[in-house]
Design a protein around this motif. Sequence first.
Motif, PDB file in Angstrom:
ATOM      1  N   LEU A  59       4.887  -5.837   6.353  1.00 34.82           N
ATOM      2  CA  LEU A  59       5.680  -5.973   5.096  1.00 34.82           C
ATOM      3  C   LEU A  59       6.370  -7.355   5.371  1.00 34.82           C
ATOM      4  O   LEU A  59       6.603  -7.991   4.425  1.00 34.82           O
ATOM      5  CB  LEU A  59       6.974  -4.711   5.391  1.00 34.82           C
ATOM      6  N   ALA A  60       6.718  -7.898   6.714  1.00 36.55           N
ATOM      7  CA  ALA A  60       7.100  -9.061   7.045  1.00 36.55           C
ATOM      8  C   ALA A  60       6.039  -9.927   6.320  1.00 36.55           C
ATOM      9  O   ALA A  60       6.625 -11.030   5.825  1.00 36.55           O
ATOM     10  CB  ALA A  60       7.636  -9.335   8.189  1.00 36.55           C
ATOM     11  N   LEU A  75       9.393   2.358   2.965  1.00 35.30           N
ATOM     12  CA  LEU A  75      10.611   1.533   2.315  1.00 35.30           C
ATOM     13  C   LEU A  75      11.481   2.353   1.462  1.00 35.30           C
ATOM     14  O   LEU A  75      12.513   2.366   1.534  1.00 35.30           O
ATOM     15  CB  LEU A  75       9.891   0.460   1.298  1.00 35.30           C
ATOM     16  N   GLU A  76      10.739   3.714   1.005  1.00 32.29           N
ATOM     17  CA  GLU A  76      11.746   4.814   0.110  1.00 32.29           C
ATOM     18  C   GLU A  76      12.676   5.477   1.255  1.00 32.29           C
ATOM     19  O   GLU A  76      13.631   5.814   0.815  1.00 32.29           O
ATOM     20  CB  GLU A  76      10.660   5.703  -0.358  1.00 32.29           C
ATOM     21  N   HIS A  77      12.481   5.404   2.341  1.00 40.56           N
ATOM     22  CA  HIS A  77      13.260   6.069   3.501  1.00 40.56           C
ATOM     23  C   HIS A  77      14.015   5.249   3.946  1.00 40.56           C
ATOM     24  O   HIS A  77      14.837   5.582   5.037  1.00 40.56           O
ATOM     25  CB  HIS A  77      12.327   7.090   4.327  1.00 40.56           C
ATOM     26  N   ASN A  84       0.713  -1.294  -0.065  1.00 36.48           N
ATOM     27  CA  ASN A  84      -0.131  -0.006   0.009  1.00 36.48           C
ATOM     28  C   ASN A  84       0.929   1.401   0.086  1.00 36.48           C
ATOM     29  O   ASN A  84       2.041   1.125   0.075  1.00 36.48           O
ATOM     30  CB  ASN A  84      -0.992   0.088   1.213  1.00 36.48           C
ATOM     31  N   ASP A  85       0.116   2.257   0.145  1.00 37.11           N
ATOM     32  CA  ASP A  85       1.275   3.707  -0.138  1.00 37.11           C
ATOM     33  C   ASP A  85       1.788   3.808   1.100  1.00 37.11           C
ATOM     34  O   ASP A  85       3.144   4.524   0.959  1.00 37.11           O
ATOM     35  CB  ASP A  85       0.172   4.814  -0.526  1.00 37.11           C
ATOM     36  N   ARG A 107      11.250  12.658   7.429  1.00 39.44           N
ATOM     37  CA  ARG A 107      10.589  13.040   6.318  1.00 39.44           C
ATOM     38  C   ARG A 107       9.629  11.771   5.742  1.00 39.44           C
ATOM     39  O   ARG A 107       8.542  12.027   5.185  1.00 39.44           O
ATOM     40  CB  ARG A 107      11.776  13.073   5.079  1.00 39.44           C
ATOM     41  N   GLY A 108      10.028  10.490   6.151  1.00 34.45           N
ATOM     42  CA  GLY A 108       9.299   9.458   5.822  1.00 34.45           C
ATOM     43  C   GLY A 108       8.128   9.066   6.795  1.00 34.45           C
ATOM     44  O   GLY A 108       7.596   8.166   6.472  1.00 34.45           O
ATOM     45  N   LYS A 109       8.093   9.979   7.785  1.00 35.92           N
ATOM     46  CA  LYS A 109       6.768   9.645   8.751  1.00 35.92           C
ATOM     47  C   LYS A 109       7.108   8.452   9.313  1.00 35.92           C
ATOM     48  O   LYS A 109       6.126   7.675   9.719  1.00 35.92           O
ATOM     49  CB  LYS A 109       5.544   9.964   8.401  1.00 35.92           C
ATOM     50  N   ILE A 110       8.624   8.064   9.713  1.00 35.69           N
ATOM     51  CA  ILE A 110       8.797   6.977  10.421  1.00 35.69           C
ATOM     52  C   ILE A 110       9.119   7.208  11.688  1.00 35.69           C
ATOM     53  O   ILE A 110       8.743   6.399  12.866  1.00 35.69           O
ATOM     54  CB  ILE A 110      10.011   6.370   9.758  1.00 35.69           C
ATOM     55  N   VAL A 111       9.770   8.373  12.048  1.00 34.18           N
ATOM     56  CA  VAL A 111       9.938   8.974  13.402  1.00 34.18           C
ATOM     57  C   VAL A 111       9.332  10.391  13.440  1.00 34.18           C
ATOM     58  O   VAL A 111       9.075  10.919  12.573  1.00 34.18           O
ATOM     59  CB  VAL A 111      11.544   8.749  14.082  1.00 34.18           C
TER      60      VAL A 111
END
Length: 105
Positions: A95-96, A14-16, A7-8, A61-65
């Motif tokens: 993802l896993a 993954l992009e970050h 999904n988006d 930026r990736g909204k991971i943190v």
Amino acid sequence: MTNHLLNDRERAVLEHLTPRRFELLLLACQLPQPFTAPELKALYSEVNPRTISLDLESLERGKIVKATPPADQPRRGQPIYFELVPDIPEVLERLASTASDAWSS
């Protein structure tokens, strides 16, 4: 017609991620939230502190943190506190699971 497996949100995460950022993310899971770059650096000592700061900026930026203060506010001279975005454990689990399902099909 393309069948998208991700999904988006999963694509954005993954992009970050790079291998080092993924390791930092796993180490950040072990820290009390919120944490600082120096606290993370103490767990990942072979990396330059500036590199960890740049990696944390990318994860932000990736909204991971999430950072306090956020990137769009002045930070000079202030401690920056990071915390994992609440949906990250779920995103990583999906993802896993997606990888496992693809492998076994």
